[in-house]
Write a protein that holds these residues in place. Structure first.
Motif, mmCIF file in Angstrom:
data_model
loop_
_atom_site.group_PDB
_atom_site.id
_atom_site.type_symbol
_atom_site.label_atom_id
_atom_site.label_comp_id
_atom_site.label_asym_id
_atom_site.label_seq_id
_atom_site.Cartn_x
_atom_site.Cartn_y
_atom_site.Cartn_z
ATOM 1 N N ALA A 36 0.835 -1.206 0.000
ATOM 2 C CA ALA A 36 0.000 0.000 0.000
ATOM 3 C C ALA A 36 0.869 1.255 0.000
ATOM 4 O O ALA A 36 0.582 2.230 -0.704
ATOM 5 N N ALA A 37 1.939 1.224 0.778
ATOM 6 C CA ALA A 37 2.828 2.385 0.830
ATOM 7 C C ALA A 37 3.509 2.606 -0.516
ATOM 8 O O ALA A 37 3.645 3.743 -0.975
ATOM 9 N N LEU A 38 3.934 1.525 -1.158
ATOM 10 C CA LEU A 38 4.593 1.651 -2.457
ATOM 11 C C LEU A 38 3.622 2.123 -3.538
ATOM 12 O O LEU A 38 4.028 2.793 -4.486
ATOM 13 N N ALA A 39 2.355 1.779 -3.379
ATOM 14 C CA ALA A 39 1.349 2.166 -4.371
ATOM 15 C C ALA A 39 0.786 3.564 -4.115
ATOM 16 O O ALA A 39 0.062 4.101 -4.958
ATOM 17 N N ASP A 40 1.116 4.155 -2.971
ATOM 18 C CA ASP A 40 0.597 5.475 -2.615
ATOM 19 C C ASP A 40 1.106 6.512 -3.614
ATOM 20 O O ASP A 40 2.311 6.675 -3.794
ATOM 21 N N PRO A 41 0.201 7.260 -4.250
ATOM 22 C CA PRO A 41 0.623 8.237 -5.248
ATOM 23 C C PRO A 41 1.179 9.540 -4.650
ATOM 24 O O PRO A 41 1.707 10.365 -5.376
ATOM 25 N N ALA A 42 1.072 9.701 -3.342
ATOM 26 C CA ALA A 42 1.585 10.928 -2.715
ATOM 27 C C ALA A 42 3.094 11.011 -2.934
ATOM 28 O O ALA A 42 3.785 9.997 -2.930
ATOM 29 N N PRO A 43 3.597 12.215 -3.105
ATOM 30 C CA PRO A 43 5.041 12.351 -3.333
ATOM 31 C C PRO A 43 5.834 11.941 -2.093
ATOM 32 O O PRO A 43 5.378 12.110 -0.965
ATOM 33 N N SER A 44 7.001 11.398 -2.326
ATOM 34 C CA SER A 44 7.889 11.014 -1.226
ATOM 35 C C SER A 44 8.416 12.256 -0.519
ATOM 36 O O SER A 44 8.562 13.313 -1.134
ATOM 37 N N ILE A 45 8.691 12.113 0.765
ATOM 38 C CA ILE A 45 9.261 13.214 1.541
ATOM 39 C C ILE A 45 10.731 12.875 1.770
ATOM 40 O O ILE A 45 11.047 11.784 2.249
ATOM 41 N N PRO A 46 11.627 13.770 1.449
ATOM 42 C CA PRO A 46 13.053 13.490 1.662
ATOM 43 C C PRO A 46 13.352 13.178 3.125
ATOM 44 O O PRO A 46 12.765 13.774 4.038
ATOM 45 N N GLN A 47 14.270 12.258 3.328
ATOM 46 C CA GLN A 47 14.644 11.818 4.669
ATOM 47 C C GLN A 47 15.056 12.980 5.554
ATOM 48 O O GLN A 47 14.685 13.044 6.726
ATOM 49 N N VAL A 48 15.793 13.912 5.029
ATOM 50 C CA VAL A 48 16.258 15.068 5.802
ATOM 51 C C VAL A 48 15.070 15.832 6.377
ATOM 52 O O VAL A 48 15.077 16.230 7.547
ATOM 53 N N GLU A 49 14.032 16.012 5.577
ATOM 54 C CA GLU A 49 12.838 16.729 6.048
ATOM 55 C C GLU A 49 12.106 15.940 7.127
ATOM 56 O O GLU A 49 11.616 16.519 8.098
ATOM 57 N N VAL A 50 12.007 14.645 6.942
ATOM 58 C CA VAL A 50 11.310 13.803 7.925
ATOM 59 C C VAL A 50 12.007 13.889 9.272
ATOM 60 O O VAL A 50 11.375 14.121 10.311
ATOM 61 N N PHE A 51 13.336 13.715 9.271
ATOM 62 C CA PHE A 51 14.056 13.747 10.545
ATOM 63 C C PHE A 51 14.052 15.139 11.166
ATOM 64 O O PHE A 51 13.992 15.275 12.392
ATOM 65 N N ALA A 52 14.088 16.169 10.363
ATOM 66 C CA ALA A 52 14.008 17.533 10.899
ATOM 67 C C ALA A 52 12.660 17.744 11.580
ATOM 68 O O ALA A 52 12.583 18.322 12.671
ATOM 69 N N ALA A 53 11.595 17.278 10.955
ATOM 70 C CA ALA A 53 10.256 17.412 11.542
ATOM 71 C C ALA A 53 10.150 16.600 12.832
ATOM 72 O O ALA A 53 9.554 17.059 13.816
ATOM 73 N N LEU A 54 10.720 15.407 12.850
ATOM 74 C CA LEU A 54 10.697 14.584 14.071
ATOM 75 C C LEU A 54 11.477 15.251 15.197
ATOM 76 O O LEU A 54 11.037 15.269 16.345
ATOM 77 N N ARG A 55 12.649 15.815 14.867
ATOM 78 C CA ARG A 55 13.450 16.502 15.889
ATOM 79 C C ARG A 55 12.674 17.714 16.430
ATOM 80 O O ARG A 55 12.647 17.945 17.642
ATOM 81 N N ALA A 56 12.052 18.472 15.550
ATOM 82 C CA ALA A 56 11.286 19.641 15.986
ATOM 83 C C ALA A 56 10.131 19.211 16.873
ATOM 84 O O ALA A 56 9.867 19.837 17.912
ATOM 85 N N HIS A 57 9.441 18.148 16.494
ATOM 86 C CA HIS A 57 8.329 17.656 17.308
ATOM 87 C C HIS A 57 8.825 17.205 18.677
ATOM 88 O O HIS A 57 8.216 17.522 19.706
ATOM 89 N N HIS A 58 9.933 16.482 18.692
ATOM 90 C CA HIS A 58 10.494 15.986 19.947
ATOM 91 C C HIS A 58 10.924 17.153 20.823
ATOM 92 O O HIS A 58 10.645 17.168 22.031
ATOM 93 N N ASN A 59 11.605 18.141 20.242
ATOM 94 C CA ASN A 59 12.066 19.295 21.015
ATOM 95 C C ASN A 59 10.896 20.105 21.569
ATOM 96 O O ASN A 59 10.977 20.653 22.661
ATOM 97 N N ALA A 60 9.805 20.172 20.813
ATOM 98 C CA ALA A 60 8.620 20.911 21.266
ATOM 99 C C ALA A 60 7.972 20.223 22.470
ATOM 100 O O ALA A 60 7.344 20.876 23.291
ATOM 101 N N ARG A 61 8.143 18.923 22.589
ATOM 102 C CA ARG A 61 7.546 18.171 23.700
ATOM 103 C C ARG A 61 8.373 18.217 24.960
ATOM 104 O O ARG A 61 7.908 17.848 26.032
ATOM 105 N N LYS A 62 9.622 18.656 24.866
ATOM 106 C CA LYS A 62 10.516 18.704 26.050
ATOM 107 C C LYS A 62 10.088 19.744 27.042
ATOM 108 O O LYS A 62 9.612 20.776 26.788
#
Length: 86
Positions: free
Chosen positions: A60-86
């Motif tokens: 299902a993930a491979l068939a998803d037509p949504a554009p891929s998100i670059p790894q750098v952006e994903v990890f930046a968003a995760l770090r920001a989310h984690h830092n916001a929760r501290k």
């Protein structure tokens, strides 16, 4: 008399010994060996179901037509989310 196709194996059930013996005592199973074999069959079914579920999710993930998100952006968003929760 049936012949064995494998050598006997010693299994230590620990805290589950009583549960296995109860199943034999109630007549659900003829022996502790049958209880262990049934447990292994159940584990096989559980693993097959998990494998099928994971395979379906990957497909299902491979068939998803949504554009891929670059790894750098994903990890930046995760770090920001984690830092916001501290």
């Amino acid at each position: 008399m049936a012949t064995r196709i494998a050598k006997p194996v010693t299994v230590t059930l620990g805290a589950q010994t009583e549960r296995a013996q109860r199943r034999v005592a109630t007549g659900q199973y003829a022996s502790l060996s049958e209880v262990v074999r049934a447990g292994l069959r159940a584990l096989d079914r559980e693993e097959e179901a998990l494998d099928a579920s994971l395979k379906a999710r990957v497909e299902a993930a491979l068939a998803d037509p949504a554009p891929s998100i670059p790894q750098v952006e994903v990890f930046a968003a995760l770090r920001a989310h984690h830092n916001a929760r501290k």
